[in-house]
Design a protein around this motif. Structure first.
Motif, PDB file in Angstrom:
ATOM      1  N   MET A   1       0.897  -1.364   0.115  1.00 37.42           N
ATOM      2  CA  MET A   1      -0.181  -0.042  -0.039  1.00 37.42           C
ATOM      3  C   MET A   1       0.881   1.115   0.168  1.00 37.42           C
ATOM      4  N   GLY A   2       2.252   1.230   0.478  1.00 34.00           N
ATOM      5  CA  GLY A   2       2.935   2.308   0.468  1.00 34.00           C
ATOM      6  C   GLY A   2       3.590   2.654  -0.827  1.00 34.00           C
ATOM      7  N   PHE A   3       3.501   1.958  -1.673  1.00 35.40           N
ATOM      8  CA  PHE A   3       3.987   2.412  -3.199  1.00 35.40           C
ATOM      9  C   PHE A   3       3.038   3.246  -3.955  1.00 35.40           C
ATOM     10  N   THR A   4       3.568   3.852  -4.885  1.00 33.58           N
ATOM     11  CA  THR A   4       2.735   4.661  -5.747  1.00 33.58           C
ATOM     12  C   THR A   4       3.110   4.441  -7.214  1.00 33.58           C
ATOM     13  N   PRO A   5       1.976   3.541  -7.801  1.00 32.41           N
ATOM     14  CA  PRO A   5       0.623   3.362  -7.207  1.00 32.41           C
ATOM     15  C   PRO A   5       1.271   2.056  -6.281  1.00 32.41           C
ATOM     16  N   PRO A   6      -0.007   1.703  -5.639  1.00 30.54           N
ATOM     17  CA  PRO A   6       0.100   0.536  -4.770  1.00 30.54           C
ATOM     18  C   PRO A   6       0.471  -0.736  -5.511  1.00 30.54           C
ATOM     19  N   ARG A   7       1.211  -1.668  -4.646  1.00 29.52           N
ATOM     20  CA  ARG A   7       1.408  -2.850  -5.326  1.00 29.52           C
ATOM     21  C   ARG A   7       0.914  -4.048  -4.539  1.00 29.52           C
ATOM     22  N   TYR A   8      -0.281  -4.234  -4.936  1.00 30.56           N
ATOM     23  CA  TYR A   8      -1.047  -5.330  -3.997  1.00 30.56           C
ATOM     24  C   TYR A   8      -0.549  -6.683  -4.468  1.00 30.56           C
ATOM     25  N   LEU A   9      -0.932  -7.849  -3.791  1.00 36.68           N
ATOM     26  CA  LEU A   9      -0.636  -9.152  -3.951  1.00 36.68           C
ATOM     27  C   LEU A   9      -1.591  -9.825  -5.157  1.00 36.68           C
ATOM     28  N   LYS A  10      -1.352 -10.589  -5.919  1.00 33.88           N
ATOM     29  CA  LYS A  10      -2.208 -11.310  -6.817  1.00 33.88           C
ATOM     30  C   LYS A  10      -1.852 -12.934  -6.827  1.00 33.88           C
ATOM     31  N   SER A  11      -2.955 -13.641  -7.370  1.00 36.27           N
ATOM     32  CA  SER A  11      -2.550 -14.981  -7.475  1.00 36.27           C
ATOM     33  C   SER A  11      -1.412 -15.394  -8.067  1.00 36.27           C
ATOM     34  N   GLY A  12      -0.528 -16.387  -7.492  1.00 38.54           N
ATOM     35  CA  GLY A  12       0.677 -16.873  -7.877  1.00 38.54           C
ATOM     36  C   GLY A  12       1.892 -16.227  -7.376  1.00 38.54           C
ATOM     37  N   ASP A  13       1.337 -15.041  -6.617  1.00 37.85           N
ATOM     38  CA  ASP A  13       2.620 -14.163  -5.967  1.00 37.85           C
ATOM     39  C   ASP A  13       3.308 -15.119  -4.973  1.00 37.85           C
ATOM     40  N   ARG A  14       4.551 -14.852  -4.512  1.00 40.15           N
ATOM     41  CA  ARG A  14       5.078 -15.687  -3.409  1.00 40.15           C
ATOM     42  C   ARG A  14       5.820 -14.493  -2.181  1.00 40.15           C
ATOM     43  N   VAL A  15       5.691 -14.688  -0.934  1.00 38.80           N
ATOM     44  CA  VAL A  15       6.065 -13.913  -0.275  1.00 38.80           C
ATOM     45  C   VAL A  15       6.947 -14.652   0.797  1.00 38.80           C
ATOM     46  N   ARG A  16       8.458 -14.270   0.983  1.00 38.26           N
ATOM     47  CA  ARG A  16       9.180 -14.636   1.984  1.00 38.26           C
ATOM     48  C   ARG A  16       9.763 -13.792   2.779  1.00 38.26           C
ATOM     49  N   ILE A  17       9.734 -14.042   4.094  1.00 37.71           N
ATOM     50  CA  ILE A  17       9.993 -13.284   5.199  1.00 37.71           C
ATOM     51  C   ILE A  17      11.417 -13.979   5.949  1.00 37.71           C
ATOM     52  N   GLN A  18      12.094 -13.180   6.104  1.00 37.54           N
ATOM     53  CA  GLN A  18      13.221 -13.726   7.020  1.00 37.54           C
ATOM     54  C   GLN A  18      13.554 -12.767   8.245  1.00 37.54           C
ATOM     55  N   ILE A  19      13.901 -13.525   9.308  1.00 33.12           N
ATOM     56  CA  ILE A  19      14.159 -12.866  10.374  1.00 33.12           C
ATOM     57  C   ILE A  19      15.850 -13.482  10.928  1.00 33.12           C
ATOM     58  N   ASP A  20      16.676 -12.714  10.884  1.00 32.98           N
ATOM     59  CA  ASP A  20      18.021 -13.055  11.422  1.00 32.98           C
ATOM     60  C   ASP A  20      17.675 -13.519  12.863  1.00 32.98           C
ATOM     61  N   GLY A  21      18.703 -14.994  12.693  1.00 30.91           N
ATOM     62  CA  GLY A  21      18.388 -15.629  14.068  1.00 30.91           C
ATOM     63  C   GLY A  21      17.297 -16.535  14.238  1.00 30.91           C
ATOM     64  N   ILE A  22      16.369 -16.448  13.257  1.00 29.38           N
ATOM     65  CA  ILE A  22      15.079 -17.348  13.373  1.00 29.38           C
ATOM     66  C   ILE A  22      14.971 -18.267  12.264  1.00 29.38           C
ATOM     67  N   GLY A  23      14.897 -17.747  11.055  1.00 31.39           N
ATOM     68  CA  GLY A  23      14.641 -18.435   9.702  1.00 31.39           C
ATOM     69  C   GLY A  23      13.878 -17.803   8.818  1.00 31.39           C
ATOM     70  N   THR A  24      13.008 -18.540   7.892  1.00 27.82           N
ATOM     71  CA  THR A  24      12.476 -17.938   6.811  1.00 27.82           C
ATOM     72  C   THR A  24      11.023 -18.633   6.706  1.00 27.82           C
ATOM     73  N   LEU A  25      10.077 -17.708   6.513  1.00 25.59           N
ATOM     74  CA  LEU A  25       8.672 -18.074   6.393  1.00 25.59           C
ATOM     75  C   LEU A  25       8.266 -17.864   5.139  1.00 25.59           C
ATOM     76  N   GLU A  26       7.729 -18.707   4.072  1.00 25.36           N
ATOM     77  CA  GLU A  26       7.558 -18.356   2.823  1.00 25.36           C
ATOM     78  C   GLU A  26       6.249 -19.089   2.444  1.00 25.36           C
ATOM     79  N   ASN A  27       5.306 -18.162   1.915  1.00 22.06           N
ATOM     80  CA  ASN A  27       4.102 -18.735   1.490  1.00 22.06           C
ATOM     81  C   ASN A  27       3.547 -18.079  -0.209  1.00 22.06           C
ATOM     82  N   ALA A  28       2.754 -19.108  -0.758  1.00 19.68           N
ATOM     83  CA  ALA A  28       2.410 -18.577  -2.013  1.00 19.68           C
ATOM     84  C   ALA A  28       0.819 -18.064  -1.850  1.00 19.68           C
ATOM     85  N   PHE A  29       0.360 -17.346  -2.701  1.00 15.74           N
ATOM     86  CA  PHE A  29      -1.064 -16.578  -2.747  1.00 15.74           C
ATOM     87  C   PHE A  29      -1.598 -16.920  -3.721  1.00 15.74           C
ATOM     88  N   ARG A  30      -2.919 -17.649  -3.601  1.00 18.20           N
ATOM     89  CA  ARG A  30      -3.663 -18.295  -4.644  1.00 18.20           C
ATOM     90  C   ARG A  30      -5.221 -18.004  -4.590  1.00 18.20           C
TER      91      ARG A  30
END
Length: 290
Positions: free
Chosen positions: A261-290
């Protein structure tokens, strides 16, 4: 310790993940304890020292199991904090935070997500077709409470923490804005990926770690927890003001700048996108959007 909840041969286990994240060893606990994941461990054994003494099964490849969310079914709603990084407060100051106190440091914004939002690393986030067209991502460090309490002081707050995990506070921005209060826009089924495991508080410095998020391998978010507007003790103190916290309660601590939402224009997720989150010291969480 890194503690995972997982399925193997149609049975649920909780186990210790190796430092290299290649193997896992099941803990010798009752099936009814394992069924609740890490929540069962916390309720049955309390502190990490007792859990460390539990017998470990033979290590097996982590790739041979199906990871579940560390707490597959929280007992109640997840506490969530909005506007907790200065740059994120600025990027949404004219939209999501427009009606809030303009002093971002006055009080934390707290809302909740229902338990049905929780899914695991690797699971699909289901886009609610016909309900929203503005699905967004939010990478966050989450606190897991080990010792309950009410009116917990900042000085004592960290002694109540059992461990930490990663969550993606997925948000339907149009629904969030339409209803003014945020719970509906945050609480669609599958809107809280969590994992890949939980790291115990005694082996992780949550006050100084890095949170990053990629969408389809494009780095979108990067922040340091030392830059939180409200630090972790303040969040625990705030959520426990007149409200009893219980073992297994989860507090998501806010997201860095770089949401769609913070982009101009906003860049929302769509089917097929993958989001990967990493926190140093914990690991990686990754999920696809369908």
């Amino acid at each position: 310790m890194r503690i995972a909840t997982y399925m193997k041969d149609q049975q649920r286990y909780v186990g210790v993940v190796s430092e290299d994240a290649l193997t896992v060893q099941a803990l010798d606990v009752a099936p009814e304890t394992a069924e609740q994941g890490v929540l069962g461990l916390i309720e049955a054994y309390g502190d990490q020292a007792r859990i460390a003494k539990l017998a470990h099964a033979t290590a097996i490849p982590l790739s041979s199991v199906k990871l579940l969310a560390p707490i597959p079914r929280p007992r109640r709603n997840i506490f969530c904090v909005g506007r907790n990084y200065h740059a994120h407060a600025k990027e949404l100051s004219g939209s999501v935070f427009k009606a809030n106190n303009t002093d971002a440091a006055a009080w934390p914004i707290v809302f909740t997500k229902v338990p049905e939002t929780v899914i695991a690393h690797g699971d699909d986030v289901i886009l609610p077709t016909g309900v929203t067209e503005q699905v967004d991502y939010e990478a966050e460090l989450a606190i897991v409470i080990g010792k309950g309490g009410k009116n917990i002081s900042k000085a004592d707050a960290m002694s109540h923490v059992w461990g930490y995990t990663i969550v993606n506070d997925v948000t339907a921005r149009d629904v969030q804005m339409r209803h003014q209060q945020w719970d509906l826009g945050k609480s669609f089924d599958t809107f809280c990926p969590m994992g890949p495991w939980l790291i115990t508080a005694d082996s992780f410095n949550a006050t100084d770690t890095r949170v990053r998020c990629w969408v389809n391998d494009e780095l979108r978010q990067e922040g340091q927890t030392r830059d939180l507007i409200f630090d972790l003790p303040t969040l625990i103190e705030t959520c426990s003001r007149g409200i009893s916290l219980y073992p297994g309660d989860i507090i998501a601590t806010g997201t860095p700048a770089g949401v769609g939402m913070g982009f101009t224009p906003p860049r929302y997720l769509k089917s097929g996108d993958r989001v990967r989150i990493q926190i140093d010291g914990i690991g990686t969480l990754e999920n696809a959007f369908r």
